[in-house]
Structures are given as C-alpha cells and as structure tokens.
Design a protein around this motif. Structure first.
Motif, PDB file in Angstrom:
ATOM      1  N   GLU A  18     -98.212  77.804  -8.425  1.00 39.25           N
ATOM      2  CA  GLU A  18     -98.843  79.109  -8.640  1.00 39.25           C
ATOM      3  C   GLU A  18     -98.590  79.595 -10.062  1.00 39.25           C
ATOM      4  O   GLU A  18     -99.488  80.136 -10.721  1.00 39.25           O
ATOM      5  CB  GLU A  18     -98.287  80.124  -7.629  1.00 39.25           C
ATOM      6  CG  GLU A  18     -99.034  81.440  -7.591  1.00 39.25           C
ATOM      7  CD  GLU A  18    -100.446  81.325  -7.045  1.00 39.25           C
ATOM      8  OE1 GLU A  18    -101.268  82.193  -7.402  1.00 39.25           O
ATOM      9  OE2 GLU A  18    -100.740  80.378  -6.289  1.00 39.25           O
ATOM     10  N   LEU A  19     -97.388  79.377 -10.545  1.00 43.06           N
ATOM     11  CA  LEU A  19     -97.033  79.762 -11.912  1.00 43.06           C
ATOM     12  C   LEU A  19     -97.899  79.045 -12.943  1.00 43.06           C
ATOM     13  O   LEU A  19     -98.358  79.645 -13.922  1.00 43.06           O
ATOM     14  CB  LEU A  19     -95.553  79.457 -12.155  1.00 43.06           C
ATOM     15  CG  LEU A  19     -95.022  79.551 -13.592  1.00 43.06           C
ATOM     16  CD1 LEU A  19     -95.188  80.963 -14.133  1.00 43.06           C
ATOM     17  CD2 LEU A  19     -93.566  79.122 -13.642  1.00 43.06           C
ATOM     18  N   LYS A  20     -98.138  77.755 -12.706  1.00 40.24           N
ATOM     19  CA  LYS A  20     -98.896  76.943 -13.653  1.00 40.24           C
ATOM     20  C   LYS A  20    -100.316  77.469 -13.861  1.00 40.24           C
ATOM     21  O   LYS A  20    -100.911  77.304 -14.932  1.00 40.24           O
ATOM     22  CB  LYS A  20     -98.937  75.484 -13.189  1.00 40.24           C
ATOM     23  CG  LYS A  20     -99.390  74.486 -14.257  1.00 40.24           C
ATOM     24  CD  LYS A  20     -99.192  73.060 -13.774  1.00 40.24           C
ATOM     25  CE  LYS A  20     -99.513  72.062 -14.874  1.00 40.24           C
ATOM     26  NZ  LYS A  20    -100.942  72.008 -15.188  1.00 40.24           N
ATOM     27  N   LYS A  21    -100.870  78.144 -12.862  1.00 42.16           N
ATOM     28  CA  LYS A  21    -102.217  78.710 -12.970  1.00 42.16           C
ATOM     29  C   LYS A  21    -102.288  79.772 -14.072  1.00 42.16           C
ATOM     30  O   LYS A  21    -103.358  80.034 -14.627  1.00 42.16           O
ATOM     31  CB  LYS A  21    -102.633  79.336 -11.640  1.00 42.16           C
ATOM     32  CG  LYS A  21    -102.788  78.352 -10.495  1.00 42.16           C
ATOM     33  CD  LYS A  21    -103.118  79.083  -9.202  1.00 42.16           C
ATOM     34  CE  LYS A  21    -103.182  78.136  -8.010  1.00 42.16           C
ATOM     35  NZ  LYS A  21    -103.431  78.867  -6.749  1.00 42.16           N
ATOM     36  N   HIS A  22    -101.152  80.381 -14.377  1.00 40.02           N
ATOM     37  CA  HIS A  22    -101.128  81.469 -15.359  1.00 40.02           C
ATOM     38  C   HIS A  22    -100.603  81.014 -16.723  1.00 40.02           C
ATOM     39  O   HIS A  22    -100.520  81.828 -17.648  1.00 40.02           O
ATOM     40  CB  HIS A  22    -100.256  82.615 -14.835  1.00 40.02           C
ATOM     41  CG  HIS A  22    -100.740  83.195 -13.548  1.00 40.02           C
ATOM     42  ND1 HIS A  22    -101.782  84.101 -13.478  1.00 40.02           N
ATOM     43  CD2 HIS A  22    -100.343  82.979 -12.267  1.00 40.02           C
ATOM     44  CE1 HIS A  22    -101.998  84.432 -12.219  1.00 40.02           C
ATOM     45  NE2 HIS A  22    -101.144  83.768 -11.464  1.00 40.02           N
ATOM     46  N   LEU A  23    -100.244  79.731 -16.852  1.00 38.98           N
ATOM     47  CA  LEU A  23     -99.766  79.203 -18.124  1.00 38.98           C
ATOM     48  C   LEU A  23    -100.930  78.683 -18.959  1.00 38.98           C
ATOM     49  O   LEU A  23    -101.926  78.204 -18.405  1.00 38.98           O
ATOM     50  CB  LEU A  23     -98.769  78.056 -17.889  1.00 38.98           C
ATOM     51  CG  LEU A  23     -97.424  78.416 -17.257  1.00 38.98           C
ATOM     52  CD1 LEU A  23     -96.624  77.150 -16.966  1.00 38.98           C
ATOM     53  CD2 LEU A  23     -96.628  79.363 -18.145  1.00 38.98           C
TER      54      LEU A  23
END
Length: 347
Positions: A18-23
């Motif tokens: 989920e974090l990677k979607k915002h990186l």
C-alpha cells in the motif's frame, strides 16, 4: 532514489504494498520484502519464524543476513525498517555505526508500550524518524520530534466497512499463517465446521502456500471453501473464528463479529505472559483498553481453545454491540498511514 527495506513479516509486506502506491516511480526497493514488489535478497518463506525457540535455531542465518543488508545499504539513499524488532533493532544499530548520517525510518514500531520498554531508547538513538500507527504510542517516547502518529495502515487497505449487520450464512476460519498456528487450530476448526450446520464455511489460506504445504499442515479441508481474500470474505461473513494476529484487528475494523484463539508452544506462552503486562493480546482489545473502553471480542488461549468455548461464543456474542464498537475503533485509529509515511520517506 534507492531505498533499503527490511520487511520480514507477511503483514508488513501488505502495508509495504500500500505504501509503494504513494512512492515516486523512480524509487527502487532493495533488501528484504515480498518478491511481488521487486527483487529481494531472500524469499520471505525462508525468513519465517515462530516463537523464541525457532528464532534461536536460525541465529547464524540472521547474523549473515544482517551483515548483507548493512553492506547493501552503502548503495542506498535511505533505510526503511518495518516491524520485526528482534532483527531490525540490531540492524538499525549496525547501520547507524556504519553510516551515521544515513536516514533510518522505522514504520510499524515494536510494541514497547506492551513489553521491553528499553527498546524506546534504542529506537530514538539509532533511527532518524519513527512512524507510529497507534495513537497512544508516543506517550512513552521522550524525543517527540522523532515520532509521528501516521494513522493505522489497515484503514487504508480495507476498502469497505460494515455499517449494518450481515446475515450471509458465511463463516470464516483463519488459522494463521505459521505452521504451528495452523496445526494447532485446524482440528477444532474442523469440529466447528462439522457441527455448525447450514452454513458456508470459508477457510482463508495465504496465496503463497502450495498444495503440498496445504496437505501437510492443514490436513483434511473438505468441509471448507478455500479463499485467499481475507478482507472480502470478512466483509461478507456473519461470524469468524480467528487465530491471534493482525487478522483480529482486520475483522474488528471491518465489523465482523469473531472469537480469537491462540495455541503456542508452552515455553513461548510462558515467556509472553511473563513479560507482557496487559490484560489482552488481541490488538483491537488492547487499543480499546488504552482508550478506556471494554473489549470487543473474547480471547481463548492454550487448553481453553476448545470446541465448547469457541462454539459458545459463536452462539452468544452480541453482534449489535460488536458493530457499534467497531465504528468507534475506526474513528480512534484514523486514516492516512501509507500516504503519510510516503511523504516522510520522500521529504
């Protein structure tokens, strides 16, 4: 940017996805994480441990892995450590010694508020930024500038929550993801499935397990429909039987009534009870306890994990009270974790 990541738990990798979607797309992950996110050093299944005794057996391997990650950090701009404090805290120390100016971000902090409070001092000493997912967690930290409450990641990852009770005739069974958990729960889960008539019994099995693994550790699963999608199944289910872990918090937030159980090795259970000075083990119950509210679900451990105890709770739970408490819990934990952590990494 190259980001050294150490995310050894299955739950950590759900949060990492989920974090990677915002990186930013130009950020490359290196280190230990699920292979669906890139090219990690090792497959996650080789890193899984269950309790203190299992951890001791794999010490030599983990020392080697720590040294490899410290070397790999030389070509990375920043470091992201997630959960797994038994490994990540010593790793943070080594990284700080080798690269005193490198930014080290810790996301999903160790539960120092529950036990081993001395870890707070190590986290503040070795890490640059601490991303808290629990509202009361910062109370035990002295360096308030380092720690930030970012919200709880499950509220980002769960796409739909219940606003009213479900009568679907579906019951979900979640025996955990570790071998010992699965073995210790499947017999009683089979008995429950055979005695609870006219219901559809859904068994959640992680995608990573192949047929050979399932046959060896789950045994006879003929009474169940198999699914890999815990969030969707919990959303549809009217009740769930869940082994201790993140899944209990998922169900509590979604709004699906459940009963929690856990059977550990005797030495692990003894040591856990010796050091953890809290009346509950389930995450939702702990959060509510800290907020001065009553528990949302029952907890059964060791020899008390029996057909009679679990079935009795299935029959008697107050589903209306559960749903209202679920809504309170969602408000308490708030949204935004993944985006907030991404902003911290990229700042």
């Amino acid at each position: 940017m190259k980001l050294l990541v150490c995310a050894m738990e299955a739950s950590s990798n759900i949060h990492l996805k989920e974090l990677k979607k915002h990186l930013n797309q130009d950020i490359e992950l290196k280190g230990v994480f699920d292979d669906s996110l890139g090219n990690p050093l090792y497959d996650l299944t080789s890193l899984a441990i269950m309790g203190f005794t299992d951890a001791i057996k794999k010490l030599r391997f983990f020392f080697k892995l720590r040294d490899e990650l410290v070397d790999l950090a030389d070509e990375c701009d920043k470091v992201l450590l997630m959960d797994s404090s038994g490994f990540n805290l010593p790793l943070a120390k080594k990284l700080k010694e080798r690269y005193p100016n490198k930014e080290i971000i810790y996301y999903i902090l160790p539960q120092a508020w529950a036990w081993k409070k001395k870890r707070v001092f190590k986290l503040q000493k070795f890490c640059t930024k601490l991303c808290s997912i629990i509202p009361f967690e910062s109370e035990i930290y002295t360096d308030k500038k380092k720690i930030t409450y970012v919200g709880h990641p499950l509220l980002d990852e769960i796409k739909e929550f219940k606003e009213k009770l479900t009568n679907s005739n579906k019951i979900v069974f979640m025996p955990g993801s570790r071998k010992t958990e699965i073995i210790n729960h499947m017999n009683v889960y089979r008995e429950l499935a055979s005695k609870i008539k006219d219901k559809e019994h859904i068994l959640i099995i992680p995608k990573k397990f192949d047929k050979e693994f399932i046959k060896k550790y789950y045994g006879d699963i003929s009474l169940f429909k198999i699914s890999n999608d815990s969030h969707e199944e919990l959303k549809q289910a009217e009740f769930a039987f869940i082994c201790s872990g993140t899944a209990t918090l998922e169900a509590a937030l979604i709004g699906t009534p459940f009963v929690m159980s856990y059977v550990a090795k005797k030495v692990d259970y003894f040591l856990g009870r010796l050091f953890v000075k809290l009346p509950y083990i389930g995450l939702a119950n702990i959060f509510l306890y800290k907020a001065g509210k009553p528990p949302i679900h029952k907890e059964f451990f060791q020899e008390n994990v029996s057909f009679n105890n679990l079935y009795k709770e299935y029959e008697n739970i107050n589903k209306n009270d559960f749903l209202e408490t679920s809504k309170e819990l969602r408000k308490y934990l708030k949204h935004g974790s993944s985006k907030n952590v991404a902003n911290i990494i990229q700042s």
